[in-house]
Scaffold this motif. Structure first.
Motif, short mmCIF file in Angstrom:
data_model
loop_
_atom_site.label_atom_id
_atom_site.label_comp_id
_atom_site.label_asym_id
_atom_site.label_seq_id
_atom_site.Cartn_x
_atom_site.Cartn_y
_atom_site.Cartn_z
N GLY A 260 0.77 -1.24 0.00
CA GLY A 260 0.00 0.00 0.00
C GLY A 260 0.79 1.28 0.00
O GLY A 260 0.22 2.37 -0.10
N SER A 261 2.11 1.18 0.11
CA SER A 261 2.93 2.40 0.07
C SER A 261 4.28 2.07 -0.56
O SER A 261 4.75 0.93 -0.50
CB SER A 261 3.14 2.95 1.48
N THR A 262 4.89 3.08 -1.16
CA THR A 262 6.20 2.90 -1.78
C THR A 262 7.24 2.47 -0.76
O THR A 262 8.05 1.58 -1.02
CB THR A 262 6.64 4.21 -2.46
N ALA A 263 7.18 3.07 0.43
CA ALA A 263 8.17 2.76 1.48
C ALA A 263 8.06 1.29 1.91
O ALA A 263 9.07 0.60 2.05
CB ALA A 263 7.97 3.68 2.68
N ALA A 264 6.83 0.82 2.12
CA ALA A 264 6.63 -0.58 2.57
C ALA A 264 7.04 -1.56 1.48
O ALA A 264 7.66 -2.60 1.77
CB ALA A 264 5.17 -0.78 2.95
N GLY A 270 12.46 -4.13 -2.38
CA GLY A 270 13.52 -3.30 -2.95
C GLY A 270 13.07 -2.52 -4.16
O GLY A 270 13.89 -1.90 -4.85
N THR A 271 11.77 -2.53 -4.44
CA THR A 271 11.20 -1.79 -5.57
C THR A 271 9.92 -1.09 -5.10
O THR A 271 9.27 -1.56 -4.15
CB THR A 271 10.87 -2.72 -6.75
N PRO A 272 9.53 0.01 -5.78
CA PRO A 272 8.31 0.72 -5.36
C PRO A 272 7.04 -0.10 -5.53
O PRO A 272 6.06 0.11 -4.83
CB PRO A 272 8.28 1.95 -6.27
#
Length: 395
Positions: A260-264, A270-272
């Motif tokens: 649900g998020s780019t960070a997670a 290791g990818t968005p």
């Protein structure tokens, strides 16, 4: 095993001398766990990711431990001899490939999977190869495997939209989907018996359930009468598994769970974006047998064929077959032709030399109609090097 000792693939394989291991994915109403104080939200906090990267490796490694324990005495002696012979070059950089590990196993392991089990096993093989860990498999037989779901009926499309809309709010509140109390499980068992004892009532419910899943003619009522659906315990499913399947349907890609998020996602992969498993089919290094049901309205033949086309484009040794089955007919109906087919695939796995099949091999029950479709697909694929399968990166 649902058809008993005569009509079930597991018993048929055992009768032919194979060791048979029955895999099981997590998720029981009783919430059995080593940690007796584990909360419901933590117990049900898993998606298809955990099935493919945790459950399946644990199952395979347990099988490996059992088989090497049974057969490992001679292997240990061979290993000691090799260690002595190579004592003078022990500082050299010698790496054993995953393929060599599988070849050197004292056994051959073939997995036969249905529906979600097929997607789980594909995830296991691809992620094992990415992690450079041995998957220990010699062959996969996938019966109506999940993984691609964009070609589905209106009901499934509606459920997908609802799940994706309410998912972030509902997941913490309803972590698992199951019948919660002993009373209601007893009530379900009573209804299942009534459906069996009163054919008219059972037929009505069967028809209604068939409409819900787009006209699939599987024996949905009969499944409720199986022994593992009882008042003490029965299977449940994590909400995150349902959410994961909805994500796959929306993305039109066989992908891992989207957190649900780019960070997670960056932390997990290791990818968005989540890992696209279909784009990594080139890592598959064992023969695959894909089987679709012509009357399957849960996972349509076009979706199984999408696996097939991606695998063939990636250079995987794969065959494709169709039977006139609905979704549950692969496991819940006594079909001699399916038993014969599965046994023939197991025989190929037992003999690695004969197990290598051509990429273009296609075995079909209705050759004229389906063969023409595949030839048409092939012509479209080879029309130009720049042509792509929708939703997938160029080969």
């Amino acid at each position: 095993v649902s058809n008993g000792v005569v009509g079930s693939p597991a018993f048929a394989a055992y009768d032919q001398g194979y060791d048979v291991f029955l895999g099981n994915l997590r998720g029981l109403v009783s919430r059995e766990h080593m940690d007796k104080n584990l909360s419901s939200s933590k117990y049900w906090k898993y998606s298809v990711n955990e099935h493919g990267t945790k459950d399946m490796p644990a199952i395979i490694e347990e099988i490996h431990k059992i088989k090497t324990s049974e057969l490992g005495s001679s292997q240990n002696l061979i290993g000691e001899e090799m260690e002595d012979q190579n004592d003078d070059i022990k500082n050299s950089e010698i790496q054993t490939s995953e393929e060599d590990v599988t070849k050197n196993q004292p056994y051959k392991l073939c997995a036969v999977c249905h529906s979600l089990g097929g997607a789980v096993m594909l995830m296991y093989v691809v992620t094992s190869r990415i992690a450079q860990k041995p998957h220990r498999l010699s062959r996969l037989v996938l019966l109506s495997p999940a993984g691609f779901h964009e070609d589905s009926n209106v009901v499934f499309s509606l459920v997908e939209k609802i799940i994706l809309f309410v998912g972030p709010v509902l997941a913490p509140l309803v972590p698992g989907l199951y019948i919660p109390t002993r009373f209601f499980r007893m009530l379900l068992n009573k209804l299942a018996r009534d459906f069996h004892n009163y054919p008219a009532l059972g037929g009505l419910v069967q028809t209604l359930m068939g409409y819900v899943v787009g006209g699939d003619s599987s024996n949905w009522v009969g499944v409720l009468g199986l022994p593992h659906y009882n008042m003490d315990d029965m299977p449940g499913v994590s909400f995150h598994v349902v959410l994961h399947l909805a994500q796959i349907k929306r993305a039109k890609r066989f992908q891992m769970y989207d957190y649900g998020s780019t960070a997670a996602n960056m932390e997990a992969y290791g990818t968005p974006k989540p890992l696209d498993l279909g784009a990594h089919y080139s890592l598959i290094d064992i023969p695959m047998d894909l089987v679709a049901g012509q009357r399957d309205r849960v996972i349509s033949p076009t979706m199984v064929k999408k696996h097939y086309k991606l695998m063939r484009k990636a250079g995987v040794e794969v065959s494709y077959n169709e039977f006139e089955y609905a979704h549950l007919d692969f496991t819940f109906s006594h079909r001699e032709e399916l038993l014969s087919y599965v046994m023939s695939r197991l025989a190929l796995a037992a003999d690695a030399g004969k197990g290598r099949i051509k990429q273009t091999t296609v075995r079909l029950r209705k050759p004229k109609r389906v063969q023409s479709e595949i030839e048409k697909d092939r012509a479209m694929e080879y029309r130009g090097a720049d042509e792509e399968i929708p939703g997938e990166p160029n080969g």
